[in-house]
Design a protein around this motif. Structure first.
Motif: not given
Length: 552
Positions: A6, A128, A132, A4, A24, A152-153, A26
């Motif tokens: 980031f 969203s 993300f 998971d 970015y 936000r993660s 995830l």
């Protein structure tokens, strides 16, 4: 890395100013999902002959494009959107932008006959995309609708600022949304990826409203025609210049395609004040000199821009001469010094008075100086600081400055550094290929491609082309012909370089054994050796040689 994880990956804009492209991710491994923030260009210079636009090499993300969920645009400057029309068809992902930026990109698509939908979102929108959770934050800058992006993660929130400043009294658009930034800081921010352009400059960048007041005073002191040049994308400055002109009973005439285009886009999305009107360039010529102001493109000395044409006295609608004034309401972008000074000298030769930001307070930067950075860190309070949008000297200074402002850790990235973001980080966990693509006409080439290397050689020493005709026995059927491009045709010792080289080639081929003369490769090698040797002796340079061999 954890499944998971980031990660942050800059492919452009870290270690340089311009050409921004940030990723970015995830997740882990082949299943990692990505978003891209900004997709910009920089511009060619003397080191890249024939190249106008340069963009980041997107090969890494193209290899993973099935996991690229979105391209988010922070604002409409070319170093943030200039490559969208070049790369969007390859990326194949949805695009998100606020109205003004979206309209600029739409027009780029139209120029290239590209049919890709742009998702238009409101300022301050939260939405969203896959895993993300994204939120746009309203900032101020030197173009309408600048935004930071909150990502936000499960590991925490990241603020990607994009380009910004703190203008307490902007001439156009809303103020910085400091309430959201403070709330974000209260909630806790894992990392801030932040603009570094002016980290070496003390104090504050200044307000656009202060510039407007000074422009009104400076314009009011001029008696003849006034031409003002600025960045067309700075719509707030355009408005300031227009209001300063109206205060001094001057009608405004827009000169230059990009100026007309930007104003048209601003009007279309409802950003431009309704009461502002302009006179056509042909009509402006009939107005009294003291009652007209020309708002021109070309503040950076671009040779095809309106002001350069005016300086060369070949503009169809405007001539400047004794008693007229040109105001440069802009700064010199590093690398453009020679072009701007040449432009200003040409204007002075016409008898024109020049006023720049060195003479009067008529320009403010769109990027934060140290006091503004300090304020941003006080609002956001990130655990990790990752400076971007700067050369190495900017990034290193910004990292040290961030630690002084309370950040627990700081890391200065370079393009290609994949950085894991976590409370224990940041850590560079991988280095991926990162380079540049050059737009050569309509073709995108990697920066190391053969044509650019050859062009640089041609720029240094020109080239020599030799044409020889050989008969069936492998002998000269006619005298060789030599053509020189970018090389001297005569020297102090030799009046006729071309004739000297033709004679040297003929002699060398006459003396070559017939067995070698049947081999085109051997003949070509002989010609190149002869030309390079003779040119080195005559000129001190060894130009590239092209040999054309005809069998008759």
């Amino acid at each position: 890395m954890a499944k998971d994880a980031f990660v942050f990956l800059p492919l452009g804009g870290s270690g340089e100013i311009g050409m921004n492209m940030n990723l970015y991710g995830l997740g882990g491994g082949v299943g990692r999902q990505w978003i891209m923030i900004d997709c910009g260009v920089t511009f060619g210079d003397l080191s890249t002959p024939g190249i106008d636009l340069i963009c980041p090499d997107p090969t890494y993300i193209l290899d993973h494009k099935e996991n690229l969920l979105a391209l988010l645009l922070t604002h409409g400057h070319e170093d943030h959107i200039g490559a969208v029309a070049l790369l969007a068809p390859m990326l194949g992902c949805p695009i998100y932008a606020t109205p003004f930026t979206a309209e600029l990109v739409r027009r780029k698509f139209a120029e290239r006959d590209i049919d890709i939908k742009i998702n238009v979102i409101d300022m301050g929108a939260r939405f969203s995309v896959g895993p993300f959770d994204l939120e746009y934050v309203t900032l101020t800058h030197s173009i309408p609708e600048p935004n930071g992006v909150v990502i936000r993660s499960p590991h925490g929130a990241v603020l990607h600022t994009g380009d910004w400043k703190i203008d307490k009294n902007p001439s156009l658009g809303p103020h910085t949304d400091d309430a959201t930034l403070k709330k974000l800081g209260d909630e806790g921010v894992l990392a801030m990826i932040c603009d570094s352009t002016n980290v070496l400059s003390p104090g504050e960048s200044g307000s656009e409203s202060d510039v407007r007041e000074n422009l009104a005073r400076v314009i009011g002191a001029q008696e003849g025609r006034v031409a003002v040049t600025t960045f067309a994308s700075n719509v707030g400055r355009v408005v300031s210049i227009c209001e300063a002109a109206y205060q001094n009973d001057r009608s405004v005439c827009l000169i230059g395609r990009s100026m007309l285009r930007i104003v048209d886009v601003a009007r279309e999305v409802g950003l431009f004040p309704d009461g502002m009107r302009f006179v056509d360039a042909k009509e402006a010529g009939y107005l009294p000199r003291e009652h007209v102001l020309y708002l021109c493109t070309g503040s950076q000395g671009e040779p095809r821009a309106a002001l350069s044409r005016i300086a060369r006295d070949d503009h169809p609608d405007l001539t400047l001469n004794d008693g007229d004034t040109v105001i440069f309401s802009s700064k010199i972008i590093p690398g453009n010094e020679r072009e701007i000074y040449d432009l200003q000298n040409d204007l002075v030769e016409l008898g024109v008075k020049i006023i720049t930001e060195k003479d009067e307070f008529i320009h403010v930067s769109g990027h934060p100086c140290r006091d503004e950075l300090k304020q941003m860190y006080a609002w956001v309070r990130p655990e990790i600081a990752i400076p971007v949008h700067g050369e190495a000297r900017h990034l290193e200074e910004h990292a040290d400055f961030a630690l002084e402002q309370g950040a627990k850790r700081a890391l200065s990235p370079r393009n290609g550094d994949m950085i894991q973001l976590s409370p224990a980080g940041p850590d560079i966990v991988e280095e991926v290929p990162a380079g540049r693509w050059h737009l050569d006409g309509t073709v995108l080439l990697s920066e190391g491609a053969g044509p650019m290397r050859e062009r640089r050689k041609l720029g240094f020493a020109g080239c020599v082309t030799v044409s020889v005709a050989l008969d069936a026995r492998g002998r000269l059927a006619a005298p060789s012909v030599v053509a020189l491009a970018g090389a001297p045709l005569s020297t102090d010792d030799e009046d006729d370089v071309q004739g000297f080289l033709e004679e040297a080639v003929d002699n060398a081929l006459d003396e070559t054994p017939r067995t070698k003369m049947s081999d085109d490769g051997a003949v070509e090698a002989i010609i190149k050796r002869v030309i390079r040797t003779r040119m080195s002796a005559l000129w001190g340079k060894r130009p590239p040689v092209a040999a054309l061999i005809h069998r008759v």
